[in-house]
Design a protein around this motif. Sequence first.
Motif, PDB file in Angstrom:
ATOM      1  N   VAL A 111     -43.233 -55.945  -7.268  1.00  0.00           N
ATOM      2  CA  VAL A 111     -44.512 -55.821  -6.554  1.00  0.00           C
ATOM      3  C   VAL A 111     -44.368 -54.781  -5.449  1.00  0.00           C
ATOM      4  N   ALA A 112     -45.509 -54.366  -4.906  1.00  0.00           N
ATOM      5  CA  ALA A 112     -45.490 -53.337  -3.862  1.00  0.00           C
ATOM      6  C   ALA A 112     -44.941 -53.878  -2.548  1.00  0.00           C
ATOM      7  N   ASP A 113     -45.311 -55.121  -2.210  1.00  0.00           N
ATOM      8  CA  ASP A 113     -44.876 -55.714  -0.944  1.00  0.00           C
ATOM      9  C   ASP A 113     -45.004 -57.231  -1.030  1.00  0.00           C
ATOM     10  N   LEU A 114     -44.620 -57.921   0.044  1.00  0.00           N
ATOM     11  CA  LEU A 114     -44.657 -59.384   0.040  1.00  0.00           C
ATOM     12  C   LEU A 114     -46.076 -59.930  -0.014  1.00  0.00           C
ATOM     13  N   ASN A 115     -47.024 -59.175   0.513  1.00  0.00           N
ATOM     14  CA  ASN A 115     -48.415 -59.592   0.439  1.00  0.00           C
ATOM     15  C   ASN A 115     -48.872 -59.668  -1.017  1.00  0.00           C
ATOM     16  N   GLU A 116     -48.493 -58.669  -1.792  1.00  0.00           N
ATOM     17  CA  GLU A 116     -48.828 -58.681  -3.224  1.00  0.00           C
ATOM     18  C   GLU A 116     -48.059 -59.793  -3.942  1.00  0.00           C
ATOM     19  N   ALA A 117     -46.832 -60.046  -3.501  1.00  0.00           N
ATOM     20  CA  ALA A 117     -46.039 -61.135  -4.090  1.00  0.00           C
ATOM     21  C   ALA A 117     -46.770 -62.459  -3.925  1.00  0.00           C
ATOM     22  N   ALA A 118     -47.349 -62.678  -2.740  1.00  0.00           N
ATOM     23  CA  ALA A 118     -48.091 -63.921  -2.491  1.00  0.00           C
ATOM     24  C   ALA A 118     -49.312 -64.024  -3.399  1.00  0.00           C
ATOM     25  N   LYS A 119     -49.997 -62.893  -3.613  1.00  0.00           N
ATOM     26  CA  LYS A 119     -51.175 -62.901  -4.486  1.00  0.00           C
ATOM     27  C   LYS A 119     -50.794 -63.257  -5.922  1.00  0.00           C
ATOM     28  N   LEU A 145     -45.960 -67.926   4.453  1.00  0.00           N
ATOM     29  CA  LEU A 145     -46.604 -69.206   4.126  1.00  0.00           C
ATOM     30  C   LEU A 145     -48.114 -69.136   4.333  1.00  0.00           C
ATOM     31  N   GLU A 146     -48.537 -68.365   5.317  1.00  0.00           N
ATOM     32  CA  GLU A 146     -49.956 -68.223   5.599  1.00  0.00           C
ATOM     33  C   GLU A 146     -50.724 -67.675   4.395  1.00  0.00           C
ATOM     34  N   GLU A 147     -50.031 -66.912   3.558  1.00  0.00           N
ATOM     35  CA  GLU A 147     -50.678 -66.275   2.406  1.00  0.00           C
ATOM     36  C   GLU A 147     -50.669 -67.151   1.157  1.00  0.00           C
ATOM     37  N   ILE A 148     -49.900 -68.245   1.190  1.00  0.00           N
ATOM     38  CA  ILE A 148     -49.737 -69.094   0.001  1.00  0.00           C
ATOM     39  C   ILE A 148     -50.833 -70.151  -0.050  1.00  0.00           C
ATOM     40  N   ARG A 149     -51.535 -70.204  -1.160  1.00  0.00           N
ATOM     41  CA  ARG A 149     -52.626 -71.161  -1.335  1.00  0.00           C
ATOM     42  C   ARG A 149     -52.302 -72.236  -2.376  1.00  0.00           C
ATOM     43  N   HIS A 150     -51.546 -71.884  -3.395  1.00  0.00           N
ATOM     44  CA  HIS A 150     -51.336 -72.804  -4.508  1.00  0.00           C
ATOM     45  C   HIS A 150     -49.849 -72.921  -4.855  1.00  0.00           C
ATOM     46  N   ALA A 151     -49.278 -74.100  -4.618  1.00  0.00           N
ATOM     47  CA  ALA A 151     -47.896 -74.389  -5.010  1.00  0.00           C
ATOM     48  C   ALA A 151     -47.666 -75.883  -4.865  1.00  0.00           C
ATOM     49  N   GLY A 152     -46.847 -76.442  -5.752  1.00  0.00           N
ATOM     50  CA  GLY A 152     -46.543 -77.868  -5.658  1.00  0.00           C
ATOM     51  C   GLY A 152     -45.692 -78.175  -4.442  1.00  0.00           C
ATOM     52  N   ALA A 153     -44.581 -77.465  -4.299  1.00  0.00           N
ATOM     53  CA  ALA A 153     -43.712 -77.607  -3.131  1.00  0.00           C
ATOM     54  C   ALA A 153     -43.247 -76.212  -2.724  1.00  0.00           C
ATOM     55  N   ILE A 154     -43.177 -75.974  -1.414  1.00  0.00           N
ATOM     56  CA  ILE A 154     -42.811 -74.659  -0.892  1.00  0.00           C
ATOM     57  C   ILE A 154     -41.506 -74.793  -0.118  1.00  0.00           C
ATOM     58  N   PHE A 155     -40.509 -74.024  -0.514  1.00  0.00           N
ATOM     59  CA  PHE A 155     -39.178 -74.083   0.065  1.00  0.00           C
ATOM     60  C   PHE A 155     -38.989 -72.870   0.971  1.00  0.00           C
ATOM     61  N   MET A 156     -38.773 -73.128   2.237  1.00  0.00           N
ATOM     62  CA  MET A 156     -38.852 -72.094   3.253  1.00  0.00           C
ATOM     63  C   MET A 156     -37.480 -71.530   3.627  1.00  0.00           C
ATOM     64  N   GLY A 157     -37.287 -70.231   3.419  1.00  0.00           N
ATOM     65  CA  GLY A 157     -36.087 -69.565   3.898  1.00  0.00           C
ATOM     66  C   GLY A 157     -34.947 -69.512   2.904  1.00  0.00           C
ATOM     67  N   ARG A 158     -33.960 -68.699   3.225  1.00  0.00           N
ATOM     68  CA  ARG A 158     -32.850 -68.414   2.296  1.00  0.00           C
ATOM     69  C   ARG A 158     -31.956 -69.621   2.031  1.00  0.00           C
ATOM     70  N   TYR A 159     -31.879 -70.546   2.986  1.00  0.00           N
ATOM     71  CA  TYR A 159     -30.958 -71.668   2.845  1.00  0.00           C
ATOM     72  C   TYR A 159     -31.592 -72.883   2.165  1.00  0.00           C
TER      73      TYR A 159
END
Length: 436
Positions: free
Chosen positions: A315-323, A344-358
């Motif tokens: 993708v072009a950038d993380l914003n497009e990745a979220a779309k 996270l602000e850009e994410i609308r649809h997901a069952g569970a969201i895992f935040m960060g590299r760890y």
Amino acid sequence: MTVSIKRLNASQADFISQLATLLAWDDSVDHQVNESVRHILHQVKTRGDQAVLEFTEKFDRLTASSVAELEMSQSRLQQALEAIPQNQRVALQQAANRVRDYHERQEQKSWQYQDEDGTVLGQKVTPLDRAGLYVPGGKAAYPSSVLMNAIPAKVAGVGEVIMVVPTPDGVVNDLVLAAAAIAGVDRVFTVGGAQAVGALAYGTETIPAVDKIVGPGNIYVATAKREVFGTVGIDMIAGPSEILVICDGKTNPDWIAMDLFSQAEHDEQAQSILISPDAEFLDAVEASINKLLPTMERADIIRTSMTDRAALIHVADLNEAAKVSNRIAPEHLELSVESPEALLEEIRHAGAIFMGRYTAEALGDYCAGPNHVLPTSGTARFSSPLGVYDFQKRSSIIGFSAKGADRMGRVASVLARGEGLTAHARSAEYRIKSDE
């Protein structure tokens, strides 16, 4: 043998159609499976215990003279808890504590308020009387599934949790029984397949009918749950497991490859997708995939899953990745980026969201705390993880005062007569004060 992963580029004109093809999963059930399941359910509904015994002997090669013989006592569950290695017992207890702590925060309380006429309105929240929990048995033993399904039910206040688990050839998994003991399961029957779903839905002489059936199973179990829906509630019809990772290219590629494997090893239909604006990182992860695959116990399953259903998306950038992620609405979404909170602000649809590299998705499967029963196949667009709210129901409370009945009765009268429902109108009008 090198695995070649599908590559997609969001800038391509046909990207959307390519993505749709990648995500397509045929959930239609084989006609023969449907017929078999309907036959089993009909037999259980009409013949009860006897049908359960016959199908248990046929499919699980387990003979019993009564269904009562197939029930595990509470002392047997405690015995299993004491028999497993101490490290497993400690791990189960730690996971259960975290799952319980998280789900206690989901509890919904009854509420009421009074309007200006003195009319009382509100909502009464009550738990289900009885819930049924299906747990796979035999080679596929999932004690984590017991915790994730039973604990929210108990937190919700469900009166009785009935667990069914097949034990092919009489092979019992102590880890599953230990999890049932820790989670507070009330009764356990060593029955599986569509016959177990039928017994929970319709009830037999020995197995009580439940209000809702939850828990994973094979195609026969899933089909049976679909068939009995309406007679009882069900959690969901789950598709293959999915993971989507959005990465900025700065996480160790070996970590990402193993995260993708963590879902691919479930079965050949599982789907693993990586989205990144860094094309060189996609290459690095593909190299890690091929380097690490030979070290995996379930290498053949992973290879098939990665070859048939995985994808690396540029993708072009993380914003497009979220779309792109929102279009996919994945079951599990890892935000392996520098600032996951911003993304996270850009994410609308997901069952569970895992935040960060760890935050490996695998932690969510076992001991993070949130439920691992999640919407699949894009249903995160309108569905939520399993929770306490799935084991509670809501009743509306309406209590009109004389003044309120007079005021709102006039409104109801007009609307009811507009719909041509005279009895509705007159019922409301009886409570209206005379204007004389």
